[in-house]
Design a protein around this motif. Structure first.
Motif, mmCIF file in Angstrom:
data_model
loop_
_atom_site.group_PDB
_atom_site.id
_atom_site.type_symbol
_atom_site.label_atom_id
_atom_site.label_comp_id
_atom_site.label_asym_id
_atom_site.label_seq_id
_atom_site.Cartn_x
_atom_site.Cartn_y
_atom_site.Cartn_z
ATOM 1 N N GLY A 54 0.774 -1.226 0.000
ATOM 2 C CA GLY A 54 0.000 0.000 0.000
ATOM 3 C C GLY A 54 0.808 1.280 0.000
ATOM 4 N N THR A 55 2.131 1.198 0.118
ATOM 5 C CA THR A 55 2.979 2.388 0.131
ATOM 6 C C THR A 55 3.615 2.593 -1.241
ATOM 7 O OG1 THR A 55 3.508 2.105 2.479
ATOM 8 C CG2 THR A 55 4.995 3.480 1.190
ATOM 9 N N PRO A 56 3.386 3.742 -1.884
ATOM 10 C CA PRO A 56 4.058 4.008 -3.159
ATOM 11 C C PRO A 56 5.573 3.940 -2.994
ATOM 12 C CG PRO A 56 2.311 5.602 -2.769
ATOM 13 C CD PRO A 56 2.481 4.836 -1.483
ATOM 14 N N THR A 57 6.218 3.245 -3.901
ATOM 15 C CA THR A 57 7.644 2.961 -3.786
ATOM 16 C C THR A 57 8.323 3.145 -5.134
ATOM 17 O OG1 THR A 57 7.205 1.361 -2.020
ATOM 18 C CG2 THR A 57 9.340 1.188 -3.109
ATOM 19 N N ARG A 58 9.562 3.622 -5.102
ATOM 20 C CA ARG A 58 10.387 3.736 -6.306
ATOM 21 C C ARG A 58 11.679 2.965 -6.060
ATOM 22 N NH1 ARG A 58 11.353 7.903 -10.437
ATOM 23 N NH2 ARG A 58 9.691 9.122 -9.426
ATOM 24 N N LEU A 59 12.031 2.114 -6.987
ATOM 25 C CA LEU A 59 13.288 1.377 -6.939
ATOM 26 C C LEU A 59 14.118 1.793 -8.136
ATOM 27 C CD1 LEU A 59 15.090 -0.969 -5.822
ATOM 28 C CD2 LEU A 59 13.788 -2.495 -7.321
ATOM 29 N N VAL A 60 15.385 2.138 -7.893
ATOM 30 C CA VAL A 60 16.269 2.568 -8.974
ATOM 31 C C VAL A 60 17.520 1.705 -8.956
ATOM 32 C CG1 VAL A 60 17.461 4.497 -10.062
ATOM 33 C CG2 VAL A 60 15.461 4.935 -8.615
ATOM 34 N N LEU A 61 17.876 1.150 -10.104
ATOM 35 C CA LEU A 61 19.160 0.473 -10.288
ATOM 36 C C LEU A 61 20.028 1.348 -11.167
ATOM 37 C CD1 LEU A 61 18.752 -3.377 -10.951
ATOM 38 C CD2 LEU A 61 19.816 -2.247 -8.992
#
Length: 238
Positions: A30-37
């Motif tokens: 439920g938490t907006p998340t951003r993952l960056v590689l």
């Protein structure tokens, strides 16, 4: 809905590819998340950043780990304050500071949401001021965001913004230019000092071109793979 897009960072002076960055946007419980590689020019990942949008969209909690030298930085919300930290290499102790919450605080890639949500104010000639959290400095930087030129980039009508240090420092410090598409207000180019350092540990001036957010929808399998992909300890020279 999961989204995925990429950016390619070129050296401002030589136009050589310095690194690539791959972004996944999704919800985690439920938490907006951003993952960056962050990937070397040959595609191998060397750094990973995770951002969780637990409060205001432009103030995400985040942590970035660069496996080339063990550099770590991040920010975490604690009541009405921000705990920021940095570990400058694998052999250094972690440094921390507590920053009081300030109006128009902006953290890391939260500037992207800040621009879109404050679009009308930012396109006014006076622009807006913001307090940009810099874990590397364990402090805020007071910045000014102002509209620059309207342009057409790769066939896309766009608005440029300039982000510079507020006050007299803005006259002597390098600024950052952000270019946004007018139709959907997505970031299509960044020119300025990167948060990704070079092999000597110095911040580098790059031009990052971003692909369309909808070019390649993400899957949960891709996200899980990106969360666990092994980071390399060095990048080959381009």
């Amino acid at each position: 809905m999961e989204r995925h897009y990429t950016g390619v960072a070129y050296d401002v002076d030589t136009a050589q590819i310095r690194y690539r960055e791959e972004h996944w946007l999704f919800e985690d419980k439920g938490t907006p998340t951003r993952l960056v590689l962050y990937r070397c020019s040959n595609g191998q990942p060397f750094a990973r950043k995770t951002m969780r949008y637990v409060d205001t969209p432009w103030t995400p909690e985040f942590e970035m780990i660069d496996n080339r030298d063990g550099y770590i930085e991040g920010a975490r919300r604690t009541q009405n304050q921000w705990l920021v930290y940095v570990q400058r290499d694998a052999s250094s102790a972690r440094e921390t500071a507590t920053l009081p919450a300030r109006p128009n605080t902006v953290i890391d890639a939260g500037f992207d949401d800040f621009v879109r949500i404050h679009w009308n104010e930012l396109t006014d000639e006076h622009g807006m001021s913001a307090a940009f959290v810099m874990p590397e400095r364990l402090a805020y930087l007071n910045v000014k965001l102002q509209p620059a030129a309207k342009t057409v980039q790769n066939g896309v009508a766009a608005q440029q913004f300039r982000m510079s240090l507020a006050g007299w420092l803005g006259a002597i410090a390098p600024s950052i230019t952000l270019t946004y598409a007018l139709t959907d207000q997505r970031l299509i180019e960044f020119v300025g000092l990167s948060n990704v350092r070079d092999a000597r540990g110095k911040r580098q001036r790059v031009r990052i071109e971003f692909a369309d957010h909808d070019a390649a929808p993400a899957s949960r399998e891709q996200i899980r793979a990106a969360e666990t992909e092994t980071l390399v300890s060095h990048c080959p020279e381009p």
